[in-house]
Design an enzyme around this catalytic site. Structure first.
Site, PDB file in Angstrom:
ATOM      1  N   ARG A 127      26.427  53.546  39.194  1.00 48.39           N
ATOM      2  CA  ARG A 127      27.744  52.923  39.428  1.00 48.39           C
ATOM      3  C   ARG A 127      28.549  53.830  40.366  1.00 48.39           C
ATOM      4  NH1 ARG A 127      30.532  51.378  34.020  1.00 48.39           N
ATOM      5  NH2 ARG A 127      28.930  49.764  33.940  1.00 48.39           N
ATOM      6  N   ARG A 142      37.713  55.881  33.840  1.00 50.42           N
ATOM      7  CA  ARG A 142      36.774  55.213  34.762  1.00 50.42           C
ATOM      8  C   ARG A 142      37.470  54.848  36.079  1.00 50.42           C
ATOM      9  NH1 ARG A 142      32.590  52.725  31.683  1.00 50.42           N
ATOM     10  NH2 ARG A 142      32.199  54.031  29.867  1.00 50.42           N
ATOM     11  N   LYS A 144      35.366  55.738  26.352  1.00 50.92           N
ATOM     12  CA  LYS A 144      35.767  55.377  27.714  1.00 50.92           C
ATOM     13  C   LYS A 144      37.274  55.110  27.797  1.00 50.92           C
ATOM     14  CE  LYS A 144      32.920  51.799  27.702  1.00 50.92           C
ATOM     15  NZ  LYS A 144      32.239  50.503  27.907  1.00 50.92           N
ATOM     16  N   LYS A 180      40.326  53.273  30.549  1.00 50.74           N
ATOM     17  CA  LYS A 180      40.448  52.439  31.749  1.00 50.74           C
ATOM     18  C   LYS A 180      41.907  52.265  32.177  1.00 50.74           C
ATOM     19  CE  LYS A 180      36.117  50.160  30.811  1.00 50.74           C
ATOM     20  NZ  LYS A 180      35.377  48.916  30.605  1.00 50.74           N
ATOM     21  N   CYS A 240      29.017  38.567  33.315  1.00 52.46           N
ATOM     22  CA  CYS A 240      28.553  39.952  33.346  1.00 52.46           C
ATOM     23  C   CYS A 240      27.082  39.976  33.746  1.00 52.46           C
ATOM     24  CB  CYS A 240      28.743  40.596  31.984  1.00 52.46           C
ATOM     25  SG  CYS A 240      27.556  39.967  30.774  1.00 52.46           S
ATOM     26  N   CYS A 268      20.672  44.874  31.468  1.00 55.56           N
ATOM     27  CA  CYS A 268      21.547  45.408  30.428  1.00 55.56           C
ATOM     28  C   CYS A 268      20.826  45.512  29.087  1.00 55.56           C
ATOM     29  CB  CYS A 268      22.797  44.539  30.270  1.00 55.56           C
ATOM     30  SG  CYS A 268      23.858  45.201  28.973  1.00 55.56           S
ATOM     31  N   CYS A 310      26.809  39.444  25.598  1.00 52.88           N
ATOM     32  CA  CYS A 310      27.027  40.015  24.268  1.00 52.88           C
ATOM     33  C   CYS A 310      28.526  40.178  24.071  1.00 52.88           C
ATOM     34  CB  CYS A 310      26.278  41.351  24.123  1.00 52.88           C
ATOM     35  SG  CYS A 310      27.192  42.775  24.740  1.00 52.88           S
ATOM     36  N   CYS A 364      32.247  42.560  28.997  1.00 56.98           N
ATOM     37  CA  CYS A 364      32.321  43.147  30.347  1.00 56.98           C
ATOM     38  C   CYS A 364      32.928  42.214  31.394  1.00 56.98           C
ATOM     39  CB  CYS A 364      30.947  43.619  30.790  1.00 56.98           C
ATOM     40  SG  CYS A 364      30.296  44.918  29.731  1.00 56.98           S
TER      41      CYS A 364
END
Ligand code: SRM
Ligand code: SF4
Length: 589
Positions: free
Chosen positions: A85, A154, A223, A225, A445, A451, A490, A494
């Site tokens: 990424r 991120r 994480k 954001k 996503c 994934c 899922c 995302c």
């Protein structure tokens, strides 16, 4: 409070904390044994603990799930490769950087370039032996991958379309300043990826306050954001972020400061009501000069109070729900040494992208292009990768990745515009946004096959589902209506499904939970409408609702508002009631 000495509080017993805390603790500031693992040619994988650490370097170990069981039967190791990424603060890159990414995708990746829901690039399918040179070439193009993933801040987002050029330039600068300020300072990234094989050991100190003055040795619990938004566009989905800045404009049209938002997040687990999506709330107002400091202090409160025992409960949204917003504000203000101002009025009108050409006050034009699910590639009749490559070769402005996985070809001069227009025609790039409002407002996503967490198809399925739904919207006369539809493989969220007007969230192969009623500009969470809808039942389930919307909506009423007014789903007022009021037998329409 769990800390790591950065703020002078005692060390804690790691055995009480999640395993990732021990991995970070033993990693020597994100080094682990990654270098040794890269040198090991006996396997395409890295050591398990190192795969947690490479995330901080923007690298995920994956395996091709399409061939997983065949390889297991053949007693072969999984087909390992890596997803890389690449951070793009505010989504802005130069034409040369676009060409670099294209070259890397076609040289080391799987011939596709993925534009993510956080304005970053992803390369998929890079094998271990080519990882290091890929990262080096990314850095040679003045981009990097550090902190694109991991328990750190991120990629910082900002509205991508610079049509209000001066205001956007200032907002973008804030996004880039915050990104720089919160980038980890460890030399591990440089040593592992950017030096020769032997590695350059330049670590001189073990003091967390010196190596990582903001994060400390254990980085964040999870994480983090951040986003900057300029109203009226919420095309960055500010309410889904841990920390956000809403630009407030003065009478002279200049930014006078920002409403600061905290506590947004999407991820949850099926069947675990202690996990839920939550929308960010306004904490207060800060001046432009205070904004970076505010980011640092919000991050350090989360560093010290976020849950390091249970990773499913470790995001800022739970810290705030557990302690209360007022407590959180007190903590931040104490560290700032001053009070935040009162929230200022603002209005958002959409979280979608603006397509087609728009001209700014300087006479430059910006083109919003729809890229289905952010996957840039060549397919029969739609050579998007090649077309954008040809545009990048002559473009003198920049490219801007959107948070809806789309692309803005920005700052096109009047002289350049006809040349770019000609390439758009030649490579059928305009066809992409001259499509239904439903498709233009869709996002999926990645999910299968890369994934590892996916329970169902998403990116590979949503385009076909929309084709089927287009028959219904044509019948209903809704072809030009923007109805926000999102799919994920899922419940991690995302593609930010829980703020879409229609969302399908993978539960098992070919089965999705259907959510309805998210706010059109991302301001309201949706509600579960039906559990485990089979793929071949989705259209039939949505058809009566879409038809009745077409017939019974009031003037200007959005689909998400309509389903609530009609009692098709109950309104969700806050994250903690996301799972409440689900009717096992959905209302008949
Ligand atoms: Fe995500 C994990 C892809 C945006 C919530 N996400 C993953 C991983 C890395 C799977 C994994 O951990 O092994 C996925 C890699 C798939 C692949 O093959 O590429 C993945 N997430 C993506 C991307 C590429 C989706 C896309 O199609 O664009 C997005 C990359 C963004 C970026 O550039 O940084 C992406 N992920 C998001 C967002 C949206 C956002 O940030 O605005 C969310 C919801 C917002 C949030 O964070 O709450 C999101 N991803 C998650 C979660 C759940 C986090 C949680 O709090 O529970 C996971 C799982 C985890 O972290 O354990 C996850
Ligand atoms: Fe994977 Fe789930 Fe994220 Fe989709 S939502 S990319 S399936 S983790």
């Amino acid at each position: 409070m769990v800390s790591d000495n950065t703020s002078g509080t005692p060390e804690v017993d790691l055995s009480q904390l999640s395993k990732n805390e021990s991995i970070k603790d033993a990693s020597h500031y994100l080094r682990g044994t990654i270098l040794e693992g890269l040198a090991d040619t006996s396997t395409g994988a890295l050591a398990a603990d190192d795969t947690q650490l490479t995330k901080f370097h923007g690298i995920y170990q994956q395996d091709d799930r399409d061939v997983r069981s065949a390889r297991r039967k053949a007693k072969q190791e999984p087909a390992y490769s890596f997803m890389i990424r690449v951070r793009v603060p505010g989504g802005v890159c130069t034409p040369q950087q676009w060409l670099d990414m294209d070259r890397l995708a076609t040289t080391y990746g799987n011939d596709t370039l993925k534009l993510t829901t956080r304005q970053a690039f992803q390369l998929h399918g890079v094998i271990k032996s080519e990882l290091k040179k890929t990262i080096q070439e990314i850095n040679a193009g003045l981009m990097d991958t550090i902190a694109a993933c991991g328990d750190v801040n991120r990629n910082v987002m900002c509205n991508p379309n610079p049509y209000q050029s001066e205001v956007h330039a200032e907002a973008l600068k804030l996004a880039q300043d915050i990104s720089d300020h919160l980038t980890p300072r460890t030399r591990a990234y440089h040593e592992i990826w950017l030096t020769d094989e032997a590695g350059e050991k330049v670590q001189v100190t073990e003091d967390p306050a010196e190596v990582e003055p903001i994060y400390g040795k254990h980085y964040l619990p999870r994480k983090f954001k951040i986003v900057v938004a300029v109203p009226p566009s919420n095309d960055v989905d500010i309410y889904a972020n841990d920390l956000g800045y809403i630009a407030i404009l003065g009478d002279d049209g200049k930014i006078v400061g920002y409403n600061v938002t905290v506590g947004g997040g999407m991820g949850m687990n099926h069947g675990n009501e202690a996990t839920y999506p939550r929308l960010a709330e306004v904490l207060g107002f800060c001046t432009p000069e205070q904004a970076v400091d505010v980011a640092e202090k919000v991050v350090t409160v989360q560093r010290d109070y976020g849950d390091r025992k249970e990773r499913k409960h470790a995001r800022l949204k739970y810290t705030i729900d557990d302690h209360g917003l007022d407590w959180f504000r007190d903590q931040v203000e104490e560290r700032l040494g001053y009070k935040l101002g009162a929230e200022r009025p603002f209005t958002f009108d959409s979280n979608g992208d603006r397509y087609g050409w728009v001209e700014d006050a300087n006479g430059n034009s910006h083109l919003g292009l729809f890229i289905q699910n952010g996957r840039v590639r060549d397919v029969e009749g739609q050579p998007t990768l090649t077309g954008l490559r040809e545009i990048a070769k002559i473009h003198t402005g920049d490219f801007r990745l959107s948070a809806n996985q789309n692309l803005v070809i920005a700052n096109v001069t009047p002289e350049q515009k006809p040349k770019i227009e000609a390439l758009l025609e030649q490579y059928h790039l305009k066809d992409t946004y001259e499509t239904s409002g439903l498709r233009r407002s869709s996002m999926a996503c990645v999910a299968l096959p890369t994934c590892g967490l996916s329970l169902a198809e998403s990116e590979r399925y949503l385009p076909d589902l929309i084709t089927e739904l287009e028959e219904v919207i044509d019948e209903a006369g809704l072809r030009q209506d923007d109805i926000v539809i999102r799919m994920t493989g899922c419940p991690n969220g995302c593609a930010r499904p829980y703020i879409a007007e229609i969302a399908l969230v993978g539960r098992a192969p070919r089965k999705y939970n259907l959510y309805l009623g998210g706010g059109f500009h991302g301001q309201r969470l949706s509600k579960l409408y039906k559990v485990s809808v089979k793929s071949d039942e989705i259209v039939a389930t949505l058809r009566p609702i879409l038809l009745s919307y077409a017939q019974e909506r009031t003037e200007g009423e959005r689909f998400g508002d309509f389903v609530i007014r009609k009692g098709i789903v109950a309104e969700t007022h806050e994250g903690r009631d996301f799972h409440k009021d689900f009717k096992d037998e959905p209302a008949s329409v």
